[in-house]
Design a protein around this motif. Structure first.
Motif, PDB file in Angstrom:
ATOM      1  N   LEU A   1       0.735  -1.203  -0.018  1.00  0.00           N
ATOM      2  CA  LEU A   1       0.000  -0.146  -0.049  1.00  0.00           C
ATOM      3  C   LEU A   1       0.682   1.333   0.098  1.00  0.00           C
ATOM      4  N   ILE A   2       0.629   2.181  -1.078  1.00  0.00           N
ATOM      5  CA  ILE A   2       1.365   3.532  -0.850  1.00  0.00           C
ATOM      6  C   ILE A   2       0.366   4.440  -0.312  1.00  0.00           C
ATOM      7  N   GLY A   3       0.669   5.102   0.651  1.00  0.00           N
ATOM      8  CA  GLY A   3      -0.271   6.226   1.080  1.00  0.00           C
ATOM      9  C   GLY A   3       0.283   7.580   0.631  1.00  0.00           C
ATOM     10  N   VAL A   4      -0.591   8.422   0.323  1.00  0.00           N
ATOM     11  CA  VAL A   4      -0.246   9.771  -0.309  1.00  0.00           C
ATOM     12  C   VAL A   4      -1.122  10.683   0.497  1.00  0.00           C
ATOM     13  N   ASN A   5      -0.177  11.718   0.960  1.00  0.00           N
ATOM     14  CA  ASN A   5      -0.946  12.948   1.534  1.00  0.00           C
ATOM     15  C   ASN A   5      -1.844  13.716   0.461  1.00  0.00           C
ATOM     16  N   LYS A   6      -3.099  13.433   0.649  1.00  0.00           N
ATOM     17  CA  LYS A   6      -4.220  13.976  -0.127  1.00  0.00           C
ATOM     18  C   LYS A   6      -4.197  15.986  -0.168  1.00  0.00           C
ATOM     19  N   ASN A   7      -3.645  16.253   0.879  1.00  0.00           N
ATOM     20  CA  ASN A   7      -3.726  17.669   1.084  1.00  0.00           C
ATOM     21  C   ASN A   7      -2.385  18.487   0.265  1.00  0.00           C
ATOM     22  N   HIS A   8      -1.570  17.567  -0.363  1.00  0.00           N
ATOM     23  CA  HIS A   8      -0.462  18.127  -1.010  1.00  0.00           C
ATOM     24  C   HIS A   8      -0.865  18.365  -2.386  1.00  0.00           C
ATOM     25  N   PRO A   9      -0.192  19.375  -3.171  1.00  0.00           N
ATOM     26  CA  PRO A   9      -0.582  19.586  -4.402  1.00  0.00           C
ATOM     27  C   PRO A   9      -0.275  18.120  -5.313  1.00  0.00           C
ATOM     28  N   LYS A  10      -0.961  18.380  -6.429  1.00  0.00           N
ATOM     29  CA  LYS A  10      -0.969  17.090  -7.237  1.00  0.00           C
ATOM     30  C   LYS A  10       0.265  16.725  -7.745  1.00  0.00           C
ATOM     31  N   ASN A  11       1.129  17.567  -8.201  1.00  0.00           N
ATOM     32  CA  ASN A  11       2.645  17.424  -8.500  1.00  0.00           C
ATOM     33  C   ASN A  11       3.486  16.917  -7.336  1.00  0.00           C
ATOM     34  N   ARG A  12       3.165  17.271  -6.193  1.00  0.00           N
ATOM     35  CA  ARG A  12       3.992  16.845  -5.099  1.00  0.00           C
ATOM     36  C   ARG A  12       3.698  15.342  -4.897  1.00  0.00           C
ATOM     37  N   GLN A  13       2.172  14.975  -4.996  1.00  0.00           N
ATOM     38  CA  GLN A  13       1.500  13.641  -4.783  1.00  0.00           C
ATOM     39  C   GLN A  13       2.422  12.728  -5.771  1.00  0.00           C
ATOM     40  N   ARG A  14       2.474  13.194  -7.249  1.00  0.00           N
ATOM     41  CA  ARG A  14       3.052  12.337  -7.993  1.00  0.00           C
ATOM     42  C   ARG A  14       4.551  11.910  -7.828  1.00  0.00           C
ATOM     43  N   PHE A  15       5.261  12.962  -7.213  1.00  0.00           N
ATOM     44  CA  PHE A  15       6.743  12.854  -6.732  1.00  0.00           C
ATOM     45  C   PHE A  15       6.496  11.847  -5.562  1.00  0.00           C
ATOM     46  N   THR A  16       5.756  11.852  -4.833  1.00  0.00           N
ATOM     47  CA  THR A  16       5.504  11.031  -3.299  1.00  0.00           C
ATOM     48  C   THR A  16       5.472   9.388  -4.196  1.00  0.00           C
ATOM     49  N   ILE A  17       4.546   9.184  -4.682  1.00  0.00           N
ATOM     50  CA  ILE A  17       4.156   7.877  -5.429  1.00  0.00           C
ATOM     51  C   ILE A  17       5.317   7.554  -6.249  1.00  0.00           C
ATOM     52  N   ALA A  18       6.095   8.344  -6.783  1.00  0.00           N
ATOM     53  CA  ALA A  18       7.284   7.855  -7.603  1.00  0.00           C
ATOM     54  C   ALA A  18       8.360   7.467  -6.514  1.00  0.00           C
ATOM     55  N   HIS A  19       8.380   8.400  -5.554  1.00  0.00           N
ATOM     56  CA  HIS A  19       9.387   8.119  -4.601  1.00  0.00           C
ATOM     57  C   HIS A  19       9.280   6.908  -3.681  1.00  0.00           C
ATOM     58  N   GLU A  20       7.936   6.504  -3.414  1.00  0.00           N
ATOM     59  CA  GLU A  20       7.595   5.135  -2.610  1.00  0.00           C
ATOM     60  C   GLU A  20       7.903   4.155  -3.754  1.00  0.00           C
ATOM     61  N   LEU A  21       7.411   4.328  -5.079  1.00  0.00           N
ATOM     62  CA  LEU A  21       7.805   3.193  -5.810  1.00  0.00           C
ATOM     63  C   LEU A  21       9.279   2.930  -5.869  1.00  0.00           C
ATOM     64  N   GLY A  22      10.009   3.868  -5.806  1.00  0.00           N
ATOM     65  CA  GLY A  22      11.500   3.805  -5.555  1.00  0.00           C
ATOM     66  C   GLY A  22      11.883   2.916  -4.501  1.00  0.00           C
ATOM     67  N   HIS A  23      11.420   3.195  -3.378  1.00  0.00           N
ATOM     68  CA  HIS A  23      11.667   2.316  -2.289  1.00  0.00           C
ATOM     69  C   HIS A  23      11.330   1.009  -2.263  1.00  0.00           C
ATOM     70  N   LEU A  24      10.116   0.569  -2.998  1.00  0.00           N
ATOM     71  CA  LEU A  24       9.429  -0.706  -3.209  1.00  0.00           C
ATOM     72  C   LEU A  24      10.539  -1.468  -4.297  1.00  0.00           C
TER      73      LEU A  24
END
Ligand SMILES: [Zn+2]
Length: 177
Positions: A62-85
């Motif tokens: 499960l990748i959790g993303v902070n919904k309050n952040h701007p869309k671009n930042r959310q995309r960065f977060t998902i990609a970052h977590e995918l990196g860890h994965l």
């Protein structure tokens, strides 16, 4: 160990190729689901960007993303977590019932640990693949890189912030900061 720049570049090139992703913007949420991770958006405190939870027994992610952040930042977060994965598989063979948690906070954007640096580089490579950038820049004059409007247009195309794009262009040696 050092950041595995080449390995990260190759991993992403293979990823893009195997899922036939050829143009920006890279759909990171879809990519997450293709590699078996479920993305969930939750509003949370600002300093938390996202997290990755691996249930080692059920083999779900499960990748959790902070919904309050701007869309671009959310995309960065998902990609970052995918990196860890995909890069940091430590603990994969643990067969306990606990979730393995990897919280990402604001400090990680400055790259405090090797793993955070790698995940950040993975994110930049995935959202702005070197080949895509090279193709786009082949069509323009170098002069345009100092044109704010062009940078904005390019950032919009990749759905990243202008700052992220600027860092990426510097990393790829197109510009100097
Ligand atoms: Zn991280």
């Amino acid at each position: 160990m050092g950041v595995r720049r080449k390995y990260i570049r190759t991993t992403i090139e293979q990823l893009l190729e195997s899922y036939d992703i050829k143009t920006a913007p890279v759909d990171v949420e879809k990519l997450a689901s293709l590699v078996g991770a479920n993305v969930q958006y939750e509003p949370t405190e600002d300093k938390l960007s996202g997290f990755i939870l691996k249930d080692l027994q059920k083999q779900t992610v499960l990748i959790g993303v902070n919904k309050n952040h701007p869309k671009n930042r959310q995309r960065f977060t998902i990609a970052h977590e995918l990196g860890h994965l995909l890069l940091h598989k430590k603990g994969r063979i643990h067969v306990d019932h606990k979730f393995q948690i990897n919280l990402r906070d604001e400090h990680s954007s400055t790259g405090v640990s090797e793993e955070e640096k790698e995940a950040n580089l993975f994110s930049a490579e995935l959202l702005m693949p070197a080949k895509f950038i090279s193709n786009d820049l082949a069509e323009i004059e170098a002069f345009d890189l100092f044109d704010d409007e062009y940078l904005k247009k390019l950032a919009d195309k990749y759905q990243v912030s202008i700052q992220a794009l600027t860092f990426r262009l510097a990393y790829l040696n197109y510009i100097q900061l």
